[in-house]
Design a protein around this motif. Sequence first.
Motif, short mmCIF file in Angstrom:
data_model
loop_
_atom_site.label_atom_id
_atom_site.label_comp_id
_atom_site.label_asym_id
_atom_site.label_seq_id
_atom_site.Cartn_x
_atom_site.Cartn_y
_atom_site.Cartn_z
N ASN A 151 -22.81 40.14 -8.20
CA ASN A 151 -22.74 40.02 -6.73
C ASN A 151 -23.10 41.35 -6.09
O ASN A 151 -22.25 42.03 -5.49
CB ASN A 151 -21.32 39.60 -6.31
CG ASN A 151 -20.87 38.32 -6.98
OD1 ASN A 151 -21.16 37.22 -6.52
ND2 ASN A 151 -20.14 38.47 -8.08
N GLN A 153 -24.50 42.11 -3.46
CA GLN A 153 -24.38 42.15 -2.00
C GLN A 153 -22.96 42.41 -1.54
O GLN A 153 -22.70 42.47 -0.32
CB GLN A 153 -24.89 40.84 -1.39
CG GLN A 153 -23.98 39.64 -1.57
CD GLN A 153 -23.98 39.08 -2.97
OE1 GLN A 153 -24.76 39.49 -3.82
NE2 GLN A 153 -23.13 38.10 -3.22
N ASP A 154 -22.01 42.59 -2.46
CA ASP A 154 -20.61 42.84 -2.11
C ASP A 154 -20.46 44.30 -1.69
O ASP A 154 -20.12 45.17 -2.48
CB ASP A 154 -19.71 42.52 -3.31
CG ASP A 154 -18.23 42.66 -2.97
OD1 ASP A 154 -17.91 43.03 -1.83
OD2 ASP A 154 -17.39 42.42 -3.86
N GLY A 155 -20.70 44.58 -0.41
CA GLY A 155 -20.64 45.94 0.09
C GLY A 155 -19.27 46.57 -0.07
O GLY A 155 -19.15 47.76 -0.37
N ARG A 156 -18.20 45.78 0.14
CA ARG A 156 -16.85 46.32 0.01
C ARG A 156 -16.59 46.78 -1.42
O ARG A 156 -15.94 47.79 -1.66
CB ARG A 156 -15.82 45.26 0.41
CG ARG A 156 -15.87 44.88 1.88
CD ARG A 156 -15.50 46.05 2.77
NE ARG A 156 -15.57 45.69 4.18
CZ ARG A 156 -15.44 46.56 5.17
NH1 ARG A 156 -15.25 47.84 4.90
NH2 ARG A 156 -15.51 46.17 6.42
N TRP A 158 -18.81 47.94 -3.52
CA TRP A 158 -19.49 49.22 -3.73
C TRP A 158 -18.73 50.36 -3.06
O TRP A 158 -18.65 51.47 -3.62
CB TRP A 158 -20.91 49.14 -3.17
CG TRP A 158 -21.84 48.28 -3.95
CD1 TRP A 158 -22.42 47.11 -3.56
CD2 TRP A 158 -22.32 48.53 -5.28
NE1 TRP A 158 -23.22 46.60 -4.55
CE2 TRP A 158 -23.19 47.45 -5.62
CE3 TRP A 158 -22.10 49.54 -6.21
CZ2 TRP A 158 -23.82 47.37 -6.86
CZ3 TRP A 158 -22.73 49.46 -7.45
CH2 TRP A 158 -23.58 48.40 -7.76
N GLU A 159 -18.17 50.10 -1.89
CA GLU A 159 -17.45 51.15 -1.19
C GLU A 159 -16.16 51.52 -1.91
O GLU A 159 -15.73 52.68 -1.87
CB GLU A 159 -17.14 50.70 0.25
CG GLU A 159 -16.65 51.83 1.14
CD GLU A 159 -16.74 51.47 2.60
OE1 GLU A 159 -17.12 52.34 3.41
OE2 GLU A 159 -16.43 50.31 2.96
N SER A 180 -25.57 51.50 -1.61
CA SER A 180 -25.41 50.04 -1.58
C SER A 180 -24.41 49.63 -0.50
O SER A 180 -24.60 48.62 0.20
CB SER A 180 -24.95 49.54 -2.95
OG SER A 180 -25.92 49.78 -3.94
N ALA A 181 -23.32 50.40 -0.37
CA ALA A 181 -22.34 50.09 0.67
C ALA A 181 -22.96 50.17 2.06
O ALA A 181 -22.73 49.31 2.92
CB ALA A 181 -21.15 51.04 0.56
N ARG A 183 -26.11 49.79 2.72
CA ARG A 183 -27.12 48.74 2.84
C ARG A 183 -26.48 47.41 3.27
O ARG A 183 -27.04 46.69 4.11
CB ARG A 183 -27.84 48.57 1.51
CG ARG A 183 -28.97 47.51 1.55
CD ARG A 183 -29.62 47.35 0.19
NE ARG A 183 -30.08 48.63 -0.33
CZ ARG A 183 -29.59 49.21 -1.42
NH1 ARG A 183 -28.63 48.63 -2.12
NH2 ARG A 183 -30.07 50.37 -1.82
N TYR A 184 -25.33 47.08 2.71
CA TYR A 184 -24.74 45.77 2.96
C TYR A 184 -23.67 45.78 4.05
O TYR A 184 -23.38 44.74 4.63
CB TYR A 184 -24.13 45.22 1.66
CG TYR A 184 -25.17 44.96 0.60
CD1 TYR A 184 -26.13 43.96 0.76
CD2 TYR A 184 -25.23 45.74 -0.56
CE1 TYR A 184 -27.10 43.74 -0.21
CE2 TYR A 184 -26.20 45.52 -1.53
CZ TYR A 184 -27.13 44.52 -1.35
OH TYR A 184 -28.10 44.30 -2.30
N LEU A 185 -23.08 46.96 4.33
CA LEU A 185 -22.05 47.02 5.37
C LEU A 185 -22.54 47.69 6.64
O LEU A 185 -21.89 47.58 7.69
CB LEU A 185 -20.83 47.78 4.84
CG LEU A 185 -20.11 47.17 3.63
CD1 LEU A 185 -18.94 48.05 3.21
CD2 LEU A 185 -19.63 45.76 3.95
#
Length: 365
Positions: A151, A153-156, A158-159, A180-181, A183-185
Amino acid sequence: MVIWIILLVMTAAAVMAVLWPLSRHYAVAGQVDPNTQFYREQIAEIERDRARGALLPSEAEAAKAEAGRRLLRANGLQDAAVAAVGEPALRRRRAASALALSVVPVLAIAIYGAYGSPHLLSTPSVPVSQETAKLDFGTAVAQIEAHLAQNPQDGRGWEVLAPVYMRMGRVEDAVKAYESALRYLGPEANRLSNYGEAMVLAKDGLVSVEAQAAFERAVALDRTAVKARFYLARAAEQDGQIEKAKAEYTELLSASPADAPWVAVVREQLSRLGAPQPGSAESGGPQIGSEDIARMVSGLATRLETQGGSAEEWARLMRSYAVLGQRDKAAATAKQARQALAKDEAGLKTIETMARELKLIDSAP
């Protein structure tokens, strides 16, 4: 599962040890009929009488023949009794054996499961060691990584993982995780500040162009972003803009509570630059730590100038001068490195890359 199999085998062995003596061979053969024993003793007595002379040999043989016939009749009756009574008894014993082998183990397991402590088989009875804790931490990180691989796209996720990478010393992975964080958040002041800081640590304290851009975006979103303002002041210092760096450090210190955890660091930077600090009438001189660093940098420079060195060592010296805010020396070192590595194509690429990161590319000959 293996432990239960072992327990079942042990239980079956114990039951068989008890039931085996009841088998047909031992139960029947082990019994002695009292009549048979009596006639055997009678024949022995006849032999003794003949030996003493109480009976003539012919009389003794006649008496033994009669006792033998009675013994044979007694044995025949015994075999009949075994055939008539032994087989049903044997069947009953076999049934009892089968019942014991099947019911006893099951009953024992049921009672143990209800009143025992089966969980002790899998629960450690001693405190978890530090090595085990590290292993569990590594396993947890691996599980998060596996989740993010499925997954991305799971920005949380990555953060959450990025600062863990930082504590583990995996700075390059932390940079990618923050990317990545973002990018998605999406951009946010604290997120951008952390991303920029990871890039600074990845470059051994150098505020690169990319890191400076992240800090500038963070301050644009939130003027009170302390971390971003601190690194922007350091970037100005590394770029040789000492007065600008002093002003930014001073402004940050003036806006900070006296007990803020970063106050001591900002005061040290101002003291190193010789700038007066708010609330103090003195101008700070160079700190001992800074003097030590300057001494080491000077030693490296002397060695490279007299003995030469690798492209990585020249690049490290360039970076050290830039971190100390001595951009003129950084530019001069880049020129010396190009001359020393003129025949080393790969080494020249390393120097040019460092020059771009330090924004010294305009100083190239």
